[in-house]
Write a protein that holds these residues in place. Sequence first.
Motif, mmCIF file in Angstrom:
data_model
loop_
_atom_site.group_PDB
_atom_site.id
_atom_site.type_symbol
_atom_site.label_atom_id
_atom_site.label_comp_id
_atom_site.label_asym_id
_atom_site.label_seq_id
_atom_site.Cartn_x
_atom_site.Cartn_y
_atom_site.Cartn_z
ATOM 1 N N ASN A 83 2.442 -3.618 7.484
ATOM 2 C CA ASN A 83 1.214 -3.041 6.939
ATOM 3 C C ASN A 83 -0.021 -3.348 7.764
ATOM 4 O O ASN A 83 -1.086 -2.801 7.503
ATOM 5 C CB ASN A 83 0.972 -3.559 5.510
ATOM 6 N N ASP A 366 7.934 -2.735 -0.150
ATOM 7 C CA ASP A 366 7.705 -1.299 -0.261
ATOM 8 C C ASP A 366 7.176 -0.906 -1.633
ATOM 9 O O ASP A 366 7.435 0.196 -2.118
ATOM 10 C CB ASP A 366 8.987 -0.530 0.053
ATOM 11 N N THR A 370 0.629 4.636 -3.552
ATOM 12 C CA THR A 370 0.319 5.803 -2.733
ATOM 13 C C THR A 370 -1.165 5.762 -2.382
ATOM 14 O O THR A 370 -2.009 5.582 -3.250
ATOM 15 C CB THR A 370 0.644 7.094 -3.500
ATOM 16 N N LYS A 373 -0.978 2.143 1.523
ATOM 17 C CA LYS A 373 0.260 1.687 2.143
ATOM 18 C C LYS A 373 0.042 0.708 3.292
ATOM 19 O O LYS A 373 0.973 0.004 3.686
ATOM 20 C CB LYS A 373 1.072 2.883 2.645
#
Length: 418
Positions: A83, A366, A370, A373
Motif C-alpha cells: 500500500n 486486502d 474501495t 486501497k
Amino acid sequence: MKKSTYVLALLSVILGFSCASEKSETVDYAALSEEDRMRIATDLAQQTIMVDGHVDLPYRMKVGGFTLQREILDVSTRTEGGNFDFPRSKEGGLDAPFMSIYIPARYQEMGGAKALADSLILMTERLTTTWPDKFGMAYSPADIRANFEAGRISLPMGMENGAPIEDKLENLAYFHERGIRYITLTHSKDNLIGDSSYDTTYMHGGLSEFGVEVVKEMNRLGIMVDISHVSDDTFYDVLEVTQVPVIASHSSARHFTPGFERNMGDDMIQKLAENGGVIMINFGGSFVDQDFREGNDAVREHLVNWLAENELSRTDPEAQEYISEYVAANNPFPSVQKVADHFDHIVSLVGIDHLGFGSDFDGVGDTLPTGLKDVSMYPNLIAELLKRGYSKEDIEKVCYKNLFRVWEAVEQFAADNA
C-alpha cells in the motif's frame, strides 16, 4: 455571497492563495461538483503536512525477505503490491507515515523481540540512506516540517508492542535514543506491561505494576504512549498514570463494531479527549464496518475449508483466482463513506481536535475500503469530509495539527523534567 467573492474564495483554496481565512471558509464544499471538490481535496493534501499514525512498511520488507544484507525493497519507485511507496505517497499527499516497528506477540515467548526491533529500525534508516533525496528520518515535529519543505517523506517511528523493552526500564531510553517516538503498549497478547484487547487471559487486570513504571518513564523520556491494542482496563489505568496526552495510533470507533474491543468505545473516546489525546482512524474494513467484519470472518472460514478440501495453498494460481472471485461476490468492501462515518461520530462526541489518520496501510491485508486501497487515495477521504461540512482548518487538524499538539506536549514535559 456575491459570485465574485465565491470565485475568489474557491480559487484561494484550489490554488493556495493567501486570501483572508474568513473568505476561504465561506466556500460551501457540499455545493461544489465532485470534480471541483476533488481538486480542492487533492490540493489540500499536497499543500498540508499529512501524518499517518501507522504504516507497516518495515514488517512488509521483512516478510518480503529483505534484510540489511540483501537488496532492500525499492519503495522509491512504484511497487507491485503493498500500500506504500514514494510515488503513491506523493500522489496522495502523505508526508509523514509513522513506520511501525511491529513485534509479533510470539517473540514474547520465544525471545528475540529486542533484536527484531533493532533490525526493523535499521531497515527503516536504510531507506533514508539509500534514497536521501526522497526519505528522511524524523524524530520530532520540527524534523517533519524541515523534510516537508525539502520535498522528502519523513519516516518517524513507533514501536508496535512493548515486548522489546523486556523487563528492563532502561531499554526505554535505549529505544528513545534509537528514534522510537511512540510505543503501542501491547499487541495481540498480554505482555509484561499490560493486557491486550485481543487476549482473554486478563493476566494483570489492566496495566501491570511494571506497566505503571513504563508509562511514567515514557512520559519522562518523551515517548508518546499508544493505547491501540490494549484492553479497556489497561486503557483506563494508563489514563490514571500518564501526565501527558496519549494517542491511539490506529483505532476506530466501537460504535460501528459492537463487541470489537480493539476499537474504542464512546466513553473511552471521551476520556481520551479529556486527556487531550488523539484517536487516529484505522481504515481496515473490519475496523470500520460491522457487516464487512462479520462477512470477512465467514469468508475466511469458507476459504480455509475450501483450500483444505482442494489440497491447495493460497499461493496457487487456481486458489488465487477462486479467492478473488469469492471475496468479490460474498463480501463487498466497505466504502470511503464508512470511514468518514467514524470521523463524524467522534466529532459529535468530542469535536475535531482529537482526530487523525491511522490507516494501518500494509498491515490490514486486502480488507481496505474501495477508494482507500493505498497511500495515493487520501484525497478521496478528504473530499468526502469536505462534502460533509469539514473546513480547511478541520482538515489541517486531522492531517497533522492534532497529533503535533500531543507530540509537542510530550516533548515539552520531558524537557521540563529532564
